[in-house]
Design a protein around this motif. Structure first.
Motif, PDB file in Angstrom:
ATOM      1  N   ASP A 190       0.786  -1.867   0.521  1.00 48.24           N
ATOM      2  CA  ASP A 190      -0.100   0.075   0.020  1.00 48.24           C
ATOM      3  C   ASP A 190       1.184   1.254  -0.450  1.00 48.24           C
ATOM      4  O   ASP A 190       0.586   1.751  -0.700  1.00 48.24           O
ATOM      5  CB  ASP A 190      -1.281   0.410   0.798  1.00 48.24           C
ATOM      6  CG  ASP A 190      -0.417  -0.052   2.910  1.00 48.24           C
ATOM      7  OD1 ASP A 190       0.501  -0.941   2.566  1.00 48.24           O
ATOM      8  OD2 ASP A 190      -0.735  -0.241   3.565  1.00 48.24           O
ATOM      9  N   LEU A 191       2.084   1.235   0.923  1.00 48.67           N
ATOM     10  CA  LEU A 191       2.784   1.725   0.732  1.00 48.67           C
ATOM     11  C   LEU A 191       3.562   2.335  -0.586  1.00 48.67           C
ATOM     12  O   LEU A 191       3.546   3.400  -1.043  1.00 48.67           O
ATOM     13  CB  LEU A 191       3.952   2.171   1.837  1.00 48.67           C
ATOM     14  CG  LEU A 191       4.926   3.448   1.898  1.00 48.67           C
ATOM     15  CD1 LEU A 191       4.671   4.656   2.014  1.00 48.67           C
ATOM     16  CD2 LEU A 191       6.058   2.947   3.217  1.00 48.67           C
ATOM     17  N   ARG A 192       4.122   1.547  -1.104  1.00 48.37           N
ATOM     18  CA  ARG A 192       4.597   1.340  -2.842  1.00 48.37           C
ATOM     19  C   ARG A 192       3.494   2.555  -3.409  1.00 48.37           C
ATOM     20  O   ARG A 192       3.927   2.577  -4.210  1.00 48.37           O
ATOM     21  CB  ARG A 192       5.256   0.114  -2.756  1.00 48.37           C
ATOM     22  CG  ARG A 192       5.813  -0.874  -2.372  1.00 48.37           C
ATOM     23  CD  ARG A 192       6.409  -2.251  -3.037  1.00 48.37           C
ATOM     24  NE  ARG A 192       7.394  -2.508  -2.051  1.00 48.37           N
ATOM     25  CZ  ARG A 192       8.703  -3.806  -3.011  1.00 48.37           C
ATOM     26  NH1 ARG A 192       7.626  -3.997  -4.225  1.00 48.37           N
ATOM     27  NH2 ARG A 192       9.187  -4.456  -2.228  1.00 48.37           N
ATOM     28  N   ALA A 193       2.570   2.021  -3.117  1.00 48.38           N
ATOM     29  CA  ALA A 193       1.268   2.059  -4.137  1.00 48.38           C
ATOM     30  C   ALA A 193       1.601   3.762  -4.493  1.00 48.38           C
ATOM     31  O   ALA A 193       1.667   4.534  -5.147  1.00 48.38           O
ATOM     32  CB  ALA A 193      -0.308   1.726  -4.080  1.00 48.38           C
ATOM     33  N   VAL A 194       1.325   3.567  -3.139  1.00 48.93           N
ATOM     34  CA  VAL A 194       1.396   5.906  -2.081  1.00 48.93           C
ATOM     35  C   VAL A 194       2.780   6.509  -3.408  1.00 48.93           C
ATOM     36  O   VAL A 194       2.997   7.376  -3.714  1.00 48.93           O
ATOM     37  CB  VAL A 194       1.569   5.937  -1.462  1.00 48.93           C
ATOM     38  CG1 VAL A 194       1.395   7.051  -1.368  1.00 48.93           C
ATOM     39  CG2 VAL A 194      -0.246   5.786  -0.572  1.00 48.93           C
ATOM     40  N   GLN A 195       3.586   5.475  -3.276  1.00 51.84           N
ATOM     41  CA  GLN A 195       5.257   5.846  -3.823  1.00 51.84           C
ATOM     42  C   GLN A 195       5.278   6.357  -5.016  1.00 51.84           C
ATOM     43  O   GLN A 195       5.693   7.039  -5.822  1.00 51.84           O
ATOM     44  CB  GLN A 195       6.069   5.195  -3.449  1.00 51.84           C
ATOM     45  CG  GLN A 195       6.808   5.668  -1.728  1.00 51.84           C
ATOM     46  CD  GLN A 195       7.710   4.220  -1.169  1.00 51.84           C
ATOM     47  OE1 GLN A 195       7.539   3.122  -1.336  1.00 51.84           O
ATOM     48  NE2 GLN A 195       7.774   4.518   0.588  1.00 51.84           N
ATOM     49  N   VAL A 196       4.580   5.317  -5.686  1.00 49.82           N
ATOM     50  CA  VAL A 196       4.665   5.068  -7.504  1.00 49.82           C
ATOM     51  C   VAL A 196       3.597   6.203  -7.798  1.00 49.82           C
ATOM     52  O   VAL A 196       4.086   7.074  -8.470  1.00 49.82           O
ATOM     53  CB  VAL A 196       4.128   3.464  -7.796  1.00 49.82           C
ATOM     54  CG1 VAL A 196       3.969   4.225  -9.286  1.00 49.82           C
ATOM     55  CG2 VAL A 196       4.939   2.484  -7.675  1.00 49.82           C
ATOM     56  N   LEU A 197       2.475   6.873  -6.861  1.00 50.73           N
ATOM     57  CA  LEU A 197       1.543   7.681  -7.348  1.00 50.73           C
ATOM     58  C   LEU A 197       2.493   9.020  -7.180  1.00 50.73           C
ATOM     59  O   LEU A 197       1.993  10.142  -8.375  1.00 50.73           O
ATOM     60  CB  LEU A 197       0.884   7.469  -7.157  1.00 50.73           C
ATOM     61  CG  LEU A 197      -0.995   8.610  -6.847  1.00 50.73           C
ATOM     62  CD1 LEU A 197      -1.159   8.637  -8.251  1.00 50.73           C
ATOM     63  CD2 LEU A 197      -1.580   9.077  -6.291  1.00 50.73           C
ATOM     64  N   LEU A 241      -8.379  10.609  -8.854  1.00 56.37           N
ATOM     65  CA  LEU A 241      -9.100   9.372  -8.758  1.00 56.37           C
ATOM     66  C   LEU A 241      -7.917   8.415  -8.055  1.00 56.37           C
ATOM     67  O   LEU A 241      -8.962   7.490  -7.314  1.00 56.37           O
ATOM     68  CB  LEU A 241      -9.690   8.144  -9.982  1.00 56.37           C
ATOM     69  CG  LEU A 241     -10.602   9.498 -10.818  1.00 56.37           C
ATOM     70  CD1 LEU A 241     -10.948   9.097 -12.297  1.00 56.37           C
ATOM     71  CD2 LEU A 241     -11.896   9.772 -10.358  1.00 56.37           C
ATOM     72  N   LEU A 242      -6.820   8.261  -7.694  1.00 53.34           N
ATOM     73  CA  LEU A 242      -5.892   6.921  -7.781  1.00 53.34           C
ATOM     74  C   LEU A 242      -5.913   7.330  -6.387  1.00 53.34           C
ATOM     75  O   LEU A 242      -5.731   6.648  -5.721  1.00 53.34           O
ATOM     76  CB  LEU A 242      -4.667   6.703  -8.225  1.00 53.34           C
ATOM     77  CG  LEU A 242      -5.114   5.744  -9.493  1.00 53.34           C
ATOM     78  CD1 LEU A 242      -3.977   6.529 -10.045  1.00 53.34           C
ATOM     79  CD2 LEU A 242      -4.755   4.902  -9.200  1.00 53.34           C
ATOM     80  N   MET A 243      -5.825   8.659  -5.697  1.00 56.36           N
ATOM     81  CA  MET A 243      -5.961   8.949  -4.026  1.00 56.36           C
ATOM     82  C   MET A 243      -7.369   8.700  -3.560  1.00 56.36           C
ATOM     83  O   MET A 243      -6.798   8.490  -2.108  1.00 56.36           O
ATOM     84  CB  MET A 243      -5.329  10.411  -4.472  1.00 56.36           C
ATOM     85  CG  MET A 243      -4.058  11.037  -4.368  1.00 56.36           C
ATOM     86  SD  MET A 243      -3.925  12.645  -4.161  1.00 56.36           S
ATOM     87  CE  MET A 243      -1.925  12.211  -4.827  1.00 56.36           C
ATOM     88  N   GLY A 244      -8.381   8.075  -4.343  1.00 58.67           N
ATOM     89  CA  GLY A 244      -8.783   8.127  -3.474  1.00 58.67           C
ATOM     90  C   GLY A 244      -8.880   6.928  -3.440  1.00 58.67           C
ATOM     91  O   GLY A 244     -10.099   6.479  -2.603  1.00 58.67           O
ATOM     92  N   GLY A 253     -11.657   9.262   0.255  1.00 64.42           N
ATOM     93  CA  GLY A 253     -11.887  10.214   1.284  1.00 64.42           C
ATOM     94  C   GLY A 253     -10.938  11.396   0.701  1.00 64.42           C
ATOM     95  O   GLY A 253     -11.394  12.939   1.221  1.00 64.42           O
ATOM     96  N   VAL A 254     -10.429  11.089   0.631  1.00 61.23           N
ATOM     97  CA  VAL A 254      -9.002  12.098  -0.208  1.00 61.23           C
ATOM     98  C   VAL A 254      -8.866  12.562  -1.279  1.00 61.23           C
ATOM     99  O   VAL A 254      -8.743  13.713  -1.963  1.00 61.23           O
ATOM    100  CB  VAL A 254      -7.698  11.256   0.286  1.00 61.23           C
ATOM    101  CG1 VAL A 254      -6.419  12.864  -0.824  1.00 61.23           C
ATOM    102  CG2 VAL A 254      -6.724  11.351   1.285  1.00 61.23           C
ATOM    103  N   GLY A 255      -9.449  11.782  -2.952  1.00 62.69           N
ATOM    104  CA  GLY A 255      -9.654  12.099  -4.075  1.00 62.69           C
ATOM    105  C   GLY A 255     -10.352  12.974  -4.698  1.00 62.69           C
ATOM    106  O   GLY A 255      -9.967  14.357  -4.678  1.00 62.69           O
ATOM    107  N   LEU A 256     -11.675  12.988  -4.661  1.00 62.09           N
ATOM    108  CA  LEU A 256     -12.600  13.058  -5.210  1.00 62.09           C
ATOM    109  C   LEU A 256     -13.060  14.395  -4.805  1.00 62.09           C
ATOM    110  O   LEU A 256     -13.147  15.868  -5.314  1.00 62.09           O
ATOM    111  CB  LEU A 256     -13.553  12.508  -5.604  1.00 62.09           C
ATOM    112  CG  LEU A 256     -14.019  11.724  -6.903  1.00 62.09           C
ATOM    113  CD1 LEU A 256     -14.616  10.416  -6.627  1.00 62.09           C
ATOM    114  CD2 LEU A 256     -12.939  11.838  -7.822  1.00 62.09           C
ATOM    115  N   SER A 257     -13.369  14.828  -3.214  1.00 62.00           N
ATOM    116  CA  SER A 257     -13.622  15.752  -2.414  1.00 62.00           C
ATOM    117  C   SER A 257     -12.878  16.825  -2.492  1.00 62.00           C
ATOM    118  O   SER A 257     -12.500  18.184  -2.761  1.00 62.00           O
ATOM    119  CB  SER A 257     -14.208  15.885  -0.963  1.00 62.00           C
ATOM    120  OG  SER A 257     -13.040  14.922  -1.003  1.00 62.00           O
TER     121      SER A 257
END
Length: 438
Positions: free
Chosen positions: A279-286, A300-303, A308-312
């Motif tokens: 899950d940390l790797r996913a954020v690091q790749v992002l 979209l990926l942040m959500g 709760g982080v992405g769209l709003s």
């Protein structure tokens, strides 16, 4: 001896020996003398079907520990490795499928490979890639980011399911052992109840039958609860691994619950977790692959990686940038990068806390397990001393059985602590995202 006497003796032997041979080769006599039935050309099943065979007691109904008369099920043909005769007349062995044997690594691998949520995410990635126009560079840029991030997210979901499966595996082992301990304790309680009833009939002040019966009911309650837990856990294991319910219902769990914790260095565990967590790797790749060409996909990926982080926030920043200036592309990109960096730092704090908490849980369970082992050792010493005093009439009979019940209680606590230790180790492995099989 005269010649006529020798002839007479030989004639008598010629008449008597065959009759004795047939007599002692009969099934009834062979059983009485302990001669194997195979010597007389018959099997145990043939003699069991013979109405004239010896009666060794009731074989159809047995009395269970709970006082219920239950009918014994017949043994399937071939279960004892016997041979049967086929239609062609050829003798072939009757084989019965043995129960499956599961190991911890097998269960984790099955759940890891099955993972329905990960399969859905991977299918979504495939759908996105198929819908991309290869001639559109921005679309290809977004597709690459989606593929790389969701790939790590899917691997994280697979490891989550593998952890859930191994947790169910360890709980099943603990519940099965708890049932066995309860059965032994019930047998000991039955002996105590019998002795207390006898003392009550003799008007001796030894034992309280009502209290002992209440204790027995408590033990039966524990056994019943743990028996149903085993059924529920086998059902859960079947769902998580995708194995057939009929197979899991009779499968044997091969691994034992841990009795001690391995040496763990908290700092090293945290360092491993920060490197291997998917899950940390996913954020690091992002964060690493965030570009102006894929900002919309990043929202979209942040959500997905942090609900709760992405769209709003994307909507709020969009309105803010539109109010401040017309060209917002660079500011939007920088804001998203800062947001992604903050998300990565927050996740690192969470992972560090999860890992340290798991390390402390492992150490706590291991320490408590050592204490209950010491209690069991002391109780066993008291039991040996009580048995010695009973032999020389210095202790009331039944005191040893009461101590045995106490030891069973400690053993039940030990199984619970072993389960806690196993689950703490599972949580630690999940926090570090250790490769399956290591």
């Amino acid at each position: 001896m005269s010649k006529y006497r020798r002839y007479g003796l030989l004639f008598l032997l010629a008449i008597v020996i065959p009759s004795l041979g047939w007599r002692y080769m009969s099934p009834n006599t062979a059983q009485a003398l302990g001669v194997p039935l195979s010597w007389v050309g018959l099997s145990d099943a043939a003699v069991a079907a013979d109405s004239t065979s010896l009666d060794f007691g009731d074989s159809v109904k047995t009395l269970s520990l709970d006082g219920e008369v239950v009918e014994a099920l017949p043994i399937p043909a071939g279960a004892d490795g016997s041979f049967g005769i086929s239609e062609s007349g050829v003798t072939v062995p009757n084989t019965v499928a043995s129960p499956a044997m599961y190991t911890q690594n097998q269960v984790m691998r099955w759940a890891y490979d099955r993972s329905p949520e990960a399969a859905l995410i991977e299918a979504e990635v495939g759908a996105v890639l198929r819908g991309i126009d290869p001639k559109d560079p921005d679309a290809c840029c977004s597709a690459r980011l989606i593929r790389n991030v969701l790939r790590e997210v899917a691997l994280a979901r697979r490891y989550d399911d593998a952890t859930h499966a191994v947790v169910a595996y360890h709980k099943l082992i603990a519940a099965t052992q708890a049932v066995g301990i309860a059965e032994q304790a019930i047998q000991t309680a039955d002996q105590l109840i019998s002795m207390a009833d006898q003392a009550e009939r003799l008007e001796l002040p030894d034992g309280d039958p009502i209290h002992l019966r209440q204790t027995r009911l408590d033990l039966v309650t524990i056994k019943t609860e743990q028996s149903f837990n085993t059924l529920k856990l086998r059902q859960e294991l079947s769902r998580l691994t995708g194995r057939e319910e009929a197979e899991v219902a009779h499968a044997i769990m091969m691994d034992a619950l841990p009795v001690d914790a391995p040496a763990i260095v908290a700092g090293e565990a945290v360092a491993v977790a920060l490197v291997q967590r998917r899950d940390l790797r996913a954020v690091q790749v992002l964060c690493r692959e965030l570009r102006s060409c894929n900002v919309d996909a990043a929202r979209l990926l942040m959500g997905i990686v942090s609900p709760g982080v992405g769209l709003s926030l994307a909507t709020a920043s969009k309105g803010l940038f539109q109010c401040l200036k017309e060209d917002r592309s660079d500011d939007d990109l920088h804001a998203r990068r800062r947001q992604c960096s903050q998300l990565c730092q927050a996740l690192e704090v969470v992972i560090r806390n999860e890992t340290l908490q798991a390390v402390l849980d492992v150490r706590s369970a291991a320490a408590r397990l050592k204490l209950v082992d010491q209690q069991i050792d002391l109780a066993r010493q008291r039991l040996e001393e009580a048995r010695g005093r009973i032999e020389i009439d210095e202790e009331t009979p039944g005191t040893d059985l009461a101590l045995e019940l106490e030891i069973f209680e400690y053993q039940a606590k030990r199984i619970a602590l072993q389960k806690d230790l196993a689950l703490a180790l599972d949580d630690l492995d999940h926090a570090r995202s250790m490769p399956i099989g290591q």
